[in-house]
Design a protein around this motif. Structure first.
Motif, PDB file in Angstrom:
ATOM      1  N   TYR A  32       0.865  -1.171   0.000  1.00  0.00           N
ATOM      2  CA  TYR A  32       0.000   0.000   0.000  1.00  0.00           C
ATOM      3  C   TYR A  32       0.903   1.221   0.000  1.00  0.00           C
ATOM      4  O   TYR A  32       2.103   1.130   0.293  1.00  0.00           O
ATOM      5  N   ARG A  33       0.361   2.370  -0.362  1.00  0.00           N
ATOM      6  CA  ARG A  33       1.078   3.637  -0.261  1.00  0.00           C
ATOM      7  C   ARG A  33       0.188   4.612   0.501  1.00  0.00           C
ATOM      8  O   ARG A  33      -1.033   4.604   0.335  1.00  0.00           O
ATOM      9  N   THR A  34       0.792   5.439   1.331  1.00  0.00           N
ATOM     10  CA  THR A  34       0.010   6.521   1.927  1.00  0.00           C
ATOM     11  C   THR A  34      -0.191   7.611   0.871  1.00  0.00           C
ATOM     12  O   THR A  34       0.523   7.658  -0.134  1.00  0.00           O
ATOM     13  N   VAL A  35      -1.132   8.487   1.128  1.00  0.00           N
ATOM     14  CA  VAL A  35      -1.363   9.590   0.204  1.00  0.00           C
ATOM     15  C   VAL A  35      -0.107  10.461   0.098  1.00  0.00           C
ATOM     16  O   VAL A  35       0.298  10.871  -0.995  1.00  0.00           O
ATOM     17  N   ALA A  36       0.526  10.729   1.235  1.00  0.00           N
ATOM     18  CA  ALA A  36       1.741  11.548   1.231  1.00  0.00           C
ATOM     19  C   ALA A  36       2.847  10.865   0.432  1.00  0.00           C
ATOM     20  O   ALA A  36       3.589  11.522  -0.309  1.00  0.00           O
ATOM     21  N   GLU A  37       2.968   9.534   0.569  1.00  0.00           N
ATOM     22  CA  GLU A  37       3.969   8.811  -0.211  1.00  0.00           C
ATOM     23  C   GLU A  37       3.653   8.888  -1.701  1.00  0.00           C
ATOM     24  O   GLU A  37       4.558   8.968  -2.533  1.00  0.00           O
ATOM     25  N   GLY A  38       2.367   8.862  -2.038  1.00  0.00           N
ATOM     26  CA  GLY A  38       1.982   8.980  -3.437  1.00  0.00           C
ATOM     27  C   GLY A  38       2.427  10.298  -4.039  1.00  0.00           C
ATOM     28  O   GLY A  38       2.905  10.351  -5.183  1.00  0.00           O
ATOM     29  N   ILE A  39       2.278  11.369  -3.283  1.00  0.00           N
ATOM     30  CA  ILE A  39       2.744  12.672  -3.768  1.00  0.00           C
ATOM     31  C   ILE A  39       4.258  12.673  -3.918  1.00  0.00           C
ATOM     32  O   ILE A  39       4.810  13.151  -4.920  1.00  0.00           O
ATOM     33  N   GLN A  40       4.956  12.111  -2.926  1.00  0.00           N
ATOM     34  CA  GLN A  40       6.415  12.038  -3.030  1.00  0.00           C
ATOM     35  C   GLN A  40       6.836  11.161  -4.205  1.00  0.00           C
ATOM     36  O   GLN A  40       7.824  11.453  -4.883  1.00  0.00           O
ATOM     37  N   ASP A  41       6.080  10.095  -4.474  1.00  0.00           N
ATOM     38  CA  ASP A  41       6.372   9.254  -5.640  1.00  0.00           C
ATOM     39  C   ASP A  41       6.295  10.076  -6.926  1.00  0.00           C
ATOM     40  O   ASP A  41       7.094   9.879  -7.846  1.00  0.00           O
ATOM     41  N   GLY A  42       5.323  10.985  -7.005  1.00  0.00           N
ATOM     42  CA  GLY A  42       5.224  11.853  -8.171  1.00  0.00           C
ATOM     43  C   GLY A  42       6.426  12.780  -8.296  1.00  0.00           C
ATOM     44  O   GLY A  42       6.924  13.022  -9.398  1.00  0.00           O
ATOM     45  N   VAL A  43       6.888  13.291  -7.152  1.00  0.00           N
ATOM     46  CA  VAL A  43       8.089  14.134  -7.155  1.00  0.00           C
ATOM     47  C   VAL A  43       9.299  13.317  -7.594  1.00  0.00           C
ATOM     48  O   VAL A  43      10.138  13.780  -8.381  1.00  0.00           O
ATOM     49  N   ASP A  44       9.392  12.077  -7.099  1.00  0.00           N
ATOM     50  CA  ASP A  44      10.492  11.195  -7.506  1.00  0.00           C
ATOM     51  C   ASP A  44      10.448  10.927  -9.013  1.00  0.00           C
ATOM     52  O   ASP A  44      11.484  10.901  -9.683  1.00  0.00           O
ATOM     53  N   ALA A  45       9.239  10.709  -9.535  1.00  0.00           N
ATOM     54  CA  ALA A  45       9.101  10.429 -10.968  1.00  0.00           C
ATOM     55  C   ALA A  45       9.599  11.597 -11.803  1.00  0.00           C
ATOM     56  O   ALA A  45      10.243  11.414 -12.843  1.00  0.00           O
ATOM     57  N   ASP A  46       9.319  12.810 -11.362  1.00  0.00           N
ATOM     58  CA  ASP A  46       9.803  14.007 -12.051  1.00  0.00           C
ATOM     59  C   ASP A  46      11.324  14.092 -11.965  1.00  0.00           C
ATOM     60  O   ASP A  46      12.016  14.339 -12.972  1.00  0.00           O
ATOM     61  N   ARG A  47      11.865  13.857 -10.781  1.00  0.00           N
ATOM     62  CA  ARG A  47      13.315  13.931 -10.574  1.00  0.00           C
ATOM     63  C   ARG A  47      14.058  12.892 -11.407  1.00  0.00           C
ATOM     64  O   ARG A  47      15.137  13.181 -11.948  1.00  0.00           O
ATOM     65  N   LEU A  48      13.472  11.712 -11.545  1.00  0.00           N
ATOM     66  CA  LEU A  48      14.125  10.634 -12.279  1.00  0.00           C
ATOM     67  C   LEU A  48      14.025  10.806 -13.792  1.00  0.00           C
ATOM     68  O   LEU A  48      14.848  10.270 -14.538  1.00  0.00           O
ATOM     69  N   GLY A  49      13.018  11.543 -14.253  1.00  0.00           N
ATOM     70  CA  GLY A  49      12.882  11.798 -15.682  1.00  0.00           C
ATOM     71  C   GLY A  49      11.856  10.942 -16.398  1.00  0.00           C
ATOM     72  O   GLY A  49      11.942  10.758 -17.619  1.00  0.00           O
ATOM     73  N   PHE A  50      10.850  10.420 -15.662  1.00  0.00           N
ATOM     74  CA  PHE A  50       9.756   9.723 -16.334  1.00  0.00           C
ATOM     75  C   PHE A  50       8.985  10.702 -17.222  1.00  0.00           C
ATOM     76  O   PHE A  50       8.913  11.907 -16.937  1.00  0.00           O
ATOM     77  N   HIS A  51       8.386  10.189 -18.271  1.00  0.00           N
ATOM     78  CA  HIS A  51       7.638  11.030 -19.207  1.00  0.00           C
ATOM     79  C   HIS A  51       6.370  11.589 -18.573  1.00  0.00           C
ATOM     80  O   HIS A  51       6.082  12.784 -18.679  1.00  0.00           O
ATOM     81  N   ARG A  52       5.620  10.725 -17.912  1.00  0.00           N
ATOM     82  CA  ARG A  52       4.300  11.098 -17.395  1.00  0.00           C
ATOM     83  C   ARG A  52       4.030  10.300 -16.120  1.00  0.00           C
ATOM     84  O   ARG A  52       4.517   9.175 -15.961  1.00  0.00           O
ATOM     85  N   ALA A  53       3.240  10.876 -15.233  1.00  0.00           N
ATOM     86  CA  ALA A  53       2.802  10.161 -14.032  1.00  0.00           C
ATOM     87  C   ALA A  53       1.286  10.061 -14.052  1.00  0.00           C
ATOM     88  O   ALA A  53       0.586  11.076 -14.105  1.00  0.00           O
ATOM     89  N   PHE A  54       0.783   8.827 -14.039  1.00  0.00           N
ATOM     90  CA  PHE A  54      -0.650   8.572 -13.936  1.00  0.00           C
ATOM     91  C   PHE A  54      -1.001   8.350 -12.470  1.00  0.00           C
ATOM     92  O   PHE A  54      -0.233   7.727 -11.728  1.00  0.00           O
ATOM     93  N   LEU A  55      -2.172   8.822 -12.070  1.00  0.00           N
ATOM     94  CA  LEU A  55      -2.646   8.535 -10.725  1.00  0.00           C
ATOM     95  C   LEU A  55      -3.914   7.709 -10.801  1.00  0.00           C
ATOM     96  O   LEU A  55      -4.938   8.172 -11.314  1.00  0.00           O
ATOM     97  N   SER A  56      -3.831   6.498 -10.294  1.00  0.00           N
ATOM     98  CA  SER A  56      -5.012   5.642 -10.224  1.00  0.00           C
ATOM     99  C   SER A  56      -5.910   6.144  -9.100  1.00  0.00           C
ATOM    100  O   SER A  56      -5.458   6.391  -7.990  1.00  0.00           O
ATOM    101  N   GLU A  57      -7.193   6.302  -9.394  1.00  0.00           N
ATOM    102  CA  GLU A  57      -8.124   6.901  -8.431  1.00  0.00           C
ATOM    103  C   GLU A  57      -9.024   5.840  -7.796  1.00  0.00           C
ATOM    104  O   GLU A  57      -9.400   4.850  -8.427  1.00  0.00           O
ATOM    105  N   ARG A  58      -9.331   6.038  -6.539  1.00  0.00           N
ATOM    106  CA  ARG A  58     -10.380   5.278  -5.871  1.00  0.00           C
ATOM    107  C   ARG A  58     -11.308   6.266  -5.173  1.00  0.00           C
ATOM    108  O   ARG A  58     -10.936   7.404  -4.897  1.00  0.00           O
ATOM    109  N   TYR A  59     -12.503   5.784  -4.861  1.00  0.00           N
ATOM    110  CA  TYR A  59     -13.506   6.688  -4.294  1.00  0.00           C
ATOM    111  C   TYR A  59     -13.449   6.650  -2.774  1.00  0.00           C
ATOM    112  O   TYR A  59     -14.362   6.215  -2.091  1.00  0.00           O
ATOM    113  N   ASP A  60     -12.319   7.124  -2.244  1.00  0.00           N
ATOM    114  CA  ASP A  60     -12.159   7.253  -0.797  1.00  0.00           C
ATOM    115  C   ASP A  60     -11.203   8.416  -0.537  1.00  0.00           C
ATOM    116  O   ASP A  60     -11.587   9.562  -0.702  1.00  0.00           O
ATOM    117  N   ILE A  61      -9.948   8.121  -0.206  1.00  0.00           N
ATOM    118  CA  ILE A  61      -9.000   9.202   0.047  1.00  0.00           C
ATOM    119  C   ILE A  61      -7.978   9.330  -1.081  1.00  0.00           C
ATOM    120  O   ILE A  61      -6.914   9.914  -0.897  1.00  0.00           O
TER     121      ILE A  61
END
Length: 373
Positions: A32-61
């Motif tokens: 699992y990932r926390t919401v805060a970790e998910g945001i940091q994962d997006g920052v990591d993806a930018d730093r590493l040079g990924f083309h795009r970051a998709f966020l899978s959504e669920r109907y909760d948090i």
């Protein structure tokens, strides 16, 4: 610190599974990932040079609008995209306003991906499953609002006449994609109304190739240049990860798909797999008596007894496991099948850092070979 160059064709999914508000015990980061970790994962993806970051959504948090905005505020170059969102869960102008606001705040980096959703989930929410023609209609309404036009609508997402934005974003609108298997009707919808498509995880390269062919044929039937549709294939990746974590990511993920009537069978059909295995997984005793949809009550690591019924060769053919070099070679099969873009799925951007480096190196070497002396 210098940010690495952004790759043109390897993207990543964030929080592609269970999410938690607070840290708790886990064996692997991917359980699992926390919401805060998910945001940091997006920052990591930018730093590493990924083309795009998709966020899978669920109907909760795990609301895509909020988390993507948090990532955008802390990054500068990476493109940002929703995973599939069902437009019927939002008012028409809500989705359009989200896209316009993201572009206004952070520049033209946003893509919105629509999806049909699943009957079992939306029945619990009092929402019926949309049809492809309705997806095309939603896309046309969003684009009209972004152009400053007035729109009228009556349906699952509300009812209004002559609605328009009071302010518009003076720049390129967000791209609109569709999450789809790209079977015949899906391919026709993609060609008729969307800029791109995200094909789901657990496709084999043969399934990707067939989907690409259907999309291109659908474009040609309406005189649209097939090259104007970007095709992205989601692939579960586990570079340098243990076999146990890979099995949770691959076999466990497939199990969470197989338990959905219709979805599991469709996945088996496009891959040429035995549908009896899907039914055997779905009918495993672990799922007996659940009050909700299985993957809303159980996480992947809790489904491994049922997941053991899935042949290893299926997962090895549709996922990427092993060394970073082996994973890159496996991803190349999907590029060779016609995918314009590949997105890692299940594992985190940081876990895919070595794979991304190998992928970039392969692209650089290919470019140098093709350059004239």
């Amino acid at each position: 610190m210098t940010t690495p160059a952004r790759t043109a064709d390897l993207s990543t999914y964030l929080i592609s599974g269970a999410v938690s508000a607070q840290p708790k015990d886990r064996q692997f980061d991917t359980e699992y990932r926390t919401v805060a970790e998910g945001i940091q994962d997006g920052v990591d993806a930018d730093r590493l040079g990924f083309h795009r970051a998709f966020l899978s959504e669920r109907y909760d948090i795990k609301h895509a609008d909020v988390i993507l905005s948090g990532i955008a505020a802390r990054t500068s170059t990476i493109l940002l995209a929703t995973g599939t969102i069902d437009p019927q869960t939002r008012q028409v102008w809500n989705v359009a306003a989200f896209g316009a606001t993201m572009q206004s705040c952070y520049g033209p980096r946003t893509m919105i991906c629509l999806g049909l959703g699943d009957d079992m989930i939306f029945k619990r929410m009092g929402v019926r499953k949309a049809k492809y023609r309705e997806m095309i209609e939603y896309a046309s309404l969003y684009r009209a609002l972004w152009r400053g036009e007035s729109v009228s609508y009556a349906g699952q997402s509300g009812s209004f006449e002559n609605f328009s934005f009071s302010e518009t974003y003076d720049g390129p609108p967000p791209e609109l994609w569709l999450g789809s298997f790209a079977n015949l009707k899906g391919a026709e919808a993609i060609a008729a109304g969307f800029d791109g498509v995200v094909l789901p995880p657990v496709f084999t390269p043969r399934a990707t190739e067939a989907a690409v062919a259907r999309i291109r044929a659908a474009c040609e039937r309406i005189d649209r240049d097939p090259a104007t549709v970007r095709i992205c294939q989601s692939v579960i990746t586990a570079p340098e990860l243990s076999e146990e974590e890979f099995r949770q990511l691959a076999h466990g993920r497939a199990t969470s798909y197989f338990v959905y009537p219709g979805y599991g069978e469709n996945l088996a059909r496009v891959n040429g797999w035995d549908e009896k295995v899907v039914l055997d997984v779905r009918n495993h005793p672990i799922f007996t008596g659940l009050a909700k949809v299985a993957d809303m009550e159980l996480h992947r690591h809790q489904m491994m007894d049922a997941a053991a019924l899935i042949p290893d060769e299926w997962m090895l053919d549709s996922c990427a496991f092993g060394t970073a070099e082996e994973c890159a070679a496996n991803l190349q099969r999907f590029a060779d099948a016609g995918a314009d873009e590949i997105t890692t799925y299940g594992s985190t951007p940081a876990q895919n850092a070595t794979l991304l480096a190998v992928w970039k190196d392969r692209a650089n070497r290919a470019a140098s070979i093709s350059r004239p002396l």
